[in-house]
Scaffold this active site. Structure first.
Site, mmCIF file in Angstrom:
data_model
loop_
_atom_site.group_PDB
_atom_site.id
_atom_site.type_symbol
_atom_site.label_atom_id
_atom_site.label_comp_id
_atom_site.label_asym_id
_atom_site.label_seq_id
_atom_site.Cartn_x
_atom_site.Cartn_y
_atom_site.Cartn_z
ATOM 1 N N ARG A 69 91.316 112.223 78.323
ATOM 2 C CA ARG A 69 92.240 111.225 77.808
ATOM 3 C C ARG A 69 93.658 111.509 78.314
ATOM 4 N NH1 ARG A 69 93.178 112.226 73.237
ATOM 5 N NH2 ARG A 69 91.639 113.786 72.658
ATOM 6 N N TYR A 197 87.766 107.094 82.684
ATOM 7 C CA TYR A 197 87.298 108.113 81.738
ATOM 8 C C TYR A 197 87.054 107.506 80.351
ATOM 9 C CZ TYR A 197 87.087 111.820 78.393
ATOM 10 O OH TYR A 197 86.655 112.604 77.353
ATOM 11 N N LYS A 206 88.500 105.409 70.659
ATOM 12 C CA LYS A 206 89.796 105.899 70.172
ATOM 13 C C LYS A 206 90.807 104.759 70.031
ATOM 14 C CE LYS A 206 88.351 110.156 70.496
ATOM 15 N NZ LYS A 206 87.995 110.901 69.287
ATOM 16 N N HIS A 226 89.729 110.388 62.216
ATOM 17 C CA HIS A 226 89.035 111.141 63.262
ATOM 18 C C HIS A 226 88.128 112.172 62.575
ATOM 19 C CE1 HIS A 226 89.581 113.807 67.115
ATOM 20 N NE2 HIS A 226 88.525 113.031 67.210
ATOM 21 N N SER A 248 89.951 117.460 68.773
ATOM 22 C CA SER A 248 88.910 117.319 69.780
ATOM 23 C C SER A 248 88.358 118.678 70.201
ATOM 24 C CB SER A 248 89.490 116.648 71.023
ATOM 25 O OG SER A 248 90.098 115.450 70.646
ATOM 26 N N CYS A 250 86.504 120.899 68.755
ATOM 27 C CA CYS A 250 86.465 122.021 67.799
ATOM 28 C C CYS A 250 85.106 122.082 67.123
ATOM 29 C CB CYS A 250 87.539 121.864 66.726
ATOM 30 S SG CYS A 250 89.185 122.319 67.280
ATOM 31 N N ASP A 277 82.421 111.587 64.973
ATOM 32 C CA ASP A 277 83.787 111.486 65.513
ATOM 33 C C ASP A 277 84.733 110.606 64.694
ATOM 34 O OD1 ASP A 277 85.598 112.273 67.583
ATOM 35 O OD2 ASP A 277 85.441 110.281 68.456
ATOM 36 N N ARG A 371 80.672 115.189 79.616
ATOM 37 C CA ARG A 371 80.228 114.512 78.393
ATOM 38 C C ARG A 371 78.809 113.979 78.485
ATOM 39 N NH1 ARG A 371 84.102 113.892 73.998
ATOM 40 N NH2 ARG A 371 85.973 114.863 74.833
#
Ligand code: OXD
Ligand code: MN
Length: 588
Positions: A69, A197, A206, A226, A248, A250, A277, A371
């Site tokens: 991102r 991306y 997002k 989030h 992000s 974690c 998410d 991903r």
């Protein structure tokens, strides 16, 4: 496909700017998606993987400069800078439209415009919201068809309403210098140029489900967060649901798909995944907080995912999955990434498209932010409530970050406002999910710093307000930190499945079953209340994990004070007060 004038007019106006050769409406049918997969393969945009070993799976390699991102090129374009607040990049709307539409101009010449009608949330749910994304990238279409509910029926549901989110994605030249992701919350519009991306181009995720949705949520008195959502099923069959916000990379996906340790499994515990998410949370008719996952798939970080760390994710990506920027194993036309197993392929291609031998290469083969995009339905422990239009009732909200020290394994906030304070002070060592430096400690309130679509000071006030509306039905709020280390940098807590031991403590606290230690930072577990049976952990280590180091916390309070300054007069008095309480508690 529709007679909706707001839809037709907007698409026509965009067509006049980007000038596509063709227009294709995505109807959501498997036959249409299959023919698009074939076309993308022909154009070398994706590679079809071994149909026996990974049926329905594809590999994509992105441009080398387009792997995460672009936070510093992401803008909130509200009328005033103040509305976007101190934590967002801001552009004045007219300036932003001119800039990005100038870049988008003529960018579809020679290309097809794909029109994707989609719903965030079950189309029949009153929680749901509709979007239409225009894109010139089949990869984006295929990802959106996994991550959201796509198709003709969405337009039928929309009818002639004007209440939908506009999204325009133009790949352009993938030029980093002209890459922008602009949000116009007042117009419910998103424009993304020069990226391919996921986080920049799957506009339902997002951009819509967090940035635009958080802006709407404030007006409509709900929360767009989030957060993962999971259900813990106890041996008596009762399921308790919790939401958890982490920055992000974690381990949200790992926690959402947690497999209970043997000792819990044998007692009958199960963990059900509702989402990994994003959570949309509303106050239900019964006054409690209810959550849905607006997504329909997982866009997870591949490296580190293995049969050991997350067998559910491995099962989830076994079919109908798109892999991006992982290693291509040429031996059997499958994929590989660091942390999958100890057997990297020798005859392979790395994420950059170069020949790669995992046995001898000193460079990594998969990008750290590579991903998988996989359908939620593939997850063996997907909650039976996943498709429930009402969502699930939330007992606890958990905040966490990646912190080597200071933050204990778990603690409970004294009340809602203290919990909001805890959430607002999350900080974490930065990861590969966004561009920028790694390993730097950054404040990331509610893990929403890159995703809040308006002034974050007002976002805090909105949280305080939600607590007032929830009153005695407010879920309890907790802080967790799986990442504490000893002086040598070794993790103190094993994490993964063993995190259920912490979730059990949290649920026991919600049910009022156990006491807790009152400390300057909140309620901490008594050691005896963390179930460590079947675990190899010494009392000393547990002690370290549950320790409140007053000196370190004084420094922490200092950093919070510093951080809070950026919100100036927008910082709600309730949070100022919480900081004072913390400071006082630490000198008592
Ligand atoms: C994500 C992120 O992709 O948070 O989920 O970066
Ligand atoms: Mn995320």
């Amino acid at each position: 496909m529709t007679k909706n004038e707001s839809v037709i007019n907007w698409i026509e106006s965009v067509k006049r700017i980007v000038k596509p050769d063709n227009v294709v409406w995505i109807d959501g049918s498997e036959s249409q998606l299959e023919s698009l997969r074939g076309e993308a393969c022909k154009r070398n945009e994706i590679i079809k993987l071994n149909p026996e070993k990974c049926p329905g799976c594809y590999l994509r390699r992105s441009a080398l400069n387009d792997v995460a991102r672009a936070e510093d090129r992401t803008f909130i374009c509200t009328k005033t800078k103040e509305e976007a607040g101190p934590t967002n990049n801001w552009w004045e709307p007219k300036f932003a439209y001119d800039k990005v539409l100038g870049i988008a101009k003529n960018s579809y010449i020679g290309k097809t415009m794909y029109i994707i009608p989609y719903s965030m949330g079950m189309p029949e749910s009153k929680f749901s919201k509709i979007g239409i994304e225009l894109t010139d990238s089949i990869y984006t279409v295929l990802n959106m068809a996994i991550m959201t509910r796509v198709g003709k029926n969405i337009l039928e549901k929309l009818g002639d309403s004007n209440d939908w989110v506009r999204g325009l994605h133009c790949s352009c030249e993938l030029d980093e210098e002209k890459r922008y992701v602009c949000h116009f919350p007042e117009d419910k519009t998103i424009i993304s140029v020069n990226s391919g991306y996921g986080g920049n181009v799957l506009l339902g995720k997002k951009c819509f489900a967090l940035r635009i949705a958080s802006f709407l949520a404030r007006k409509e008195k709900w929360l767009a967060e989030h957060m993962l959502i999971l259900g813990v099923e106890k041996p008596n069959g009762e399921v308790k649901y919790v939401c958890a916000a982490f920055p992000s990379a974690c381990g949200k996906t790992n926690l959402a798909m947690l497999i209970p340790p043997q000792i819990y499994k044998s007692k009958g515990y199960k963990v059900w995944c509702v989402g990994d998410d994003i959570a949309w949370l509303r106050i239900g008719k019964d006054g409690r907080l209810w959550a849905i996952n607006p997504e329909n798939g997982f866009f997870g970080v591949a490296p580190g995912t293995s049969n050991k760390s997350n067998p559910n994710a491995m099962a989830t990506v076994a079919k109908n999955t798109i892999f991006t920027n992982v290693v291509h194993n040429l031996e059997d036309n499958t994929v590989w990434w660091e942390g999958m197993d100890n057997n990297p392929p020798e005859n392979a291609v790395d994420w950059k498209g170069n020949p790669w031998n995992g046995k001898i290469s000193s460079e990594r083969g998969a990008h750290p932010n590579s991903r998988f995009t996989a359908p939620a339905k593939n997850c063996p422990y997907l909650s039976k409530e996943f498709d429930n239009p009402e969502g699930v009732p939330i007992s606890a909200i958990i905040f966490g970050g990646r912190r080597a020290s200071t933050i204990p394994l778990v603690y409970e906030a004294r009340d809602w406002n203290h919990g909001v304070f805890v959430g607002s002070t999350i900080s974490s060592e930065s990861t590969a999910a966004s561009t920028g430096k790694l390993g730097v400690l950054r404040h990331n309130p509610m893990a929403m710093m890159p995703f809040c679509g308006y002034n974050m000071g007002e976002y805090f006030s909105h949280w305080i307000e939600m607590g007032k509306l929830l009153g005695k039905n407010a879920p309890k709020i907790f802080s967790v930190n799986w990442f504490g280390t000893d002086n040598q940098g070794n993790f103190l807590w094993p994490g993964y499945g063993d995190n259920l031991r912490v979730l059990e403590w949290i649920i026991n606290r919600c049910e009022g079953k156990i006491g807790a230690k009152k400390t300057p930072i909140g309620f901490l577990p008594y050691e005896k209340d963390i179930n460590t049976s079947g675990m190899n952990i010494s009392s000393d280590v547990l002690n370290m994990l549950l320790n409140v180091d007053i000196e370190k916390w004084k420094k922490e309070a200092g950093k919070i004070k510093e951080f809070y300054k950026i919100f100036e007069n927008k910082l709600p008095p309730e949070l100022k007060n919480q900081l004072l309480i913390l400071e006082e508690n630490l000198i008592k």
